[in-house]
Design an enzyme around this catalytic site. Structure first.
Site, PDB file in Angstrom:
ATOM      1  N   SER A  92       0.733  -1.052   0.178  1.00 56.18           N
ATOM      2  CA  SER A  92       0.208   0.077   0.191  1.00 56.18           C
ATOM      3  C   SER A  92       0.959   1.017  -0.043  1.00 56.18           C
ATOM      4  O   SER A  92       1.793   1.114   0.655  1.00 56.18           O
ATOM      5  CB  SER A  92      -0.545   0.004   1.101  1.00 56.18           C
ATOM      6  OG  SER A  92      -1.695   1.161   1.085  1.00 56.18           O
ATOM      7  N   TYR A 137      -2.832  -1.135   9.768  1.00 58.98           N
ATOM      8  CA  TYR A 137      -2.006  -1.528   8.563  1.00 58.98           C
ATOM      9  C   TYR A 137      -1.025  -0.777   7.749  1.00 58.98           C
ATOM     10  O   TYR A 137      -0.290  -1.574   6.809  1.00 58.98           O
ATOM     11  CB  TYR A 137      -3.662  -1.515   8.078  1.00 58.98           C
ATOM     12  CG  TYR A 137      -3.512  -1.213   6.615  1.00 58.98           C
ATOM     13  CD1 TYR A 137      -4.610  -1.961   5.985  1.00 58.98           C
ATOM     14  CD2 TYR A 137      -3.377   0.101   5.963  1.00 58.98           C
ATOM     15  CE1 TYR A 137      -4.439  -2.499   4.691  1.00 58.98           C
ATOM     16  CE2 TYR A 137      -3.526  -0.044   4.510  1.00 58.98           C
ATOM     17  CZ  TYR A 137      -3.975  -1.547   3.350  1.00 58.98           C
ATOM     18  OH  TYR A 137      -4.220  -1.330   2.439  1.00 58.98           O
TER      19      TYR A 137
END
Length: 207
Positions: free
Chosen positions: A79, A102
């Site tokens: 990401s 995350y």
């Protein structure tokens, strides 16, 4: 099939996967969580995002590599959302925030990718950000309005896979379809060595 929140199941998947396996794409993941302040754990007791987004790909990939698989390319879907790791609290036990958990798990996955490319000539190893807030269950579960179709992410993954297969690109981080720079901590060899040492100790019984 395997529950990626169970590293025993992930290790078993690596053991029973039969050749030939040319390509591995580690794409499954857990997002921010509906309640970003609620720390969740995996079946093994690890922080859930760290376990599914990083430890599971680590165990699966290492397990396959030990068997000479895959033969051609590994693509890790990370990401653009990355945050420097706290090596004293990899499990995010203090001041928990799902977004931070995350982002740190995805940076750890990028570090793992760079380590693999550094230690092995084959297969190729690359990581990427597939696209921002694409129309996935993960994004919708977080209450975020999608900004693009899933097909955008598929195109990015296929581009990175092609770069590994046909151009022999390895050890790169892509922002969608262009080579980019990850968070600066990804290139700190001391941090990567420390992360690898801690990770190996955490998952030793599954390797």
């Amino acid at each position: 099939m395997a529950d990626l929140a169970s590293l025993a199941e992930v290790a078993e998947l690596a053991r029973r996967m039969s050749a030939p396996v040319d390509v591995l794409i580690n794409n499954a993941g857990v997002g921010f969580g509906a309640d970003r302040r609620a720390r969740e754990t995996s079946r093994d007791g690890f922080e859930l995002r760290f376990a599914v987004n990083y430890l599971a790909p680590f165990v699966l990939t290492r397990g396959l590599l030990a068997r000479g698989l895959p033969t051609r390319a590994v693509v890790n879907v990370a990401s653009i959302g990355q945050q420097a790791l706290d090596l004293d609290d990899l499990q995010a036990t203090h001041d928990y925030d799902g977004v931070s958990a995350y982002c740190r798990s995805k940076l750890a996955l990028i570090m793992f990718t760079l380590d693999l490319a550094q230690e092995r000539l084959a297969p190729t190893f690359n990581a990427l950000h597939p696209g921002t807030y694409l129309d996935t269950g993960m994004v919708r579960a977080a209450g975020i309005k999608p900004l693009g179709p899933v097909s955008q992410g598929v195109d990015s993954i296929l581009h990175v896979l092609d770069a590994g297969l046909n151009q022999q690109t390895t050890g790169a981080y892509f922002d969608q379809q262009r080579v980019a720079r990850a968070d600066q901590q990804a290139y700190d060899l001391d941090v990567r060595r420390a992360l690898h040492a801690q990770t190996t100790e955490l998952v030793r019984r599954f390797l």
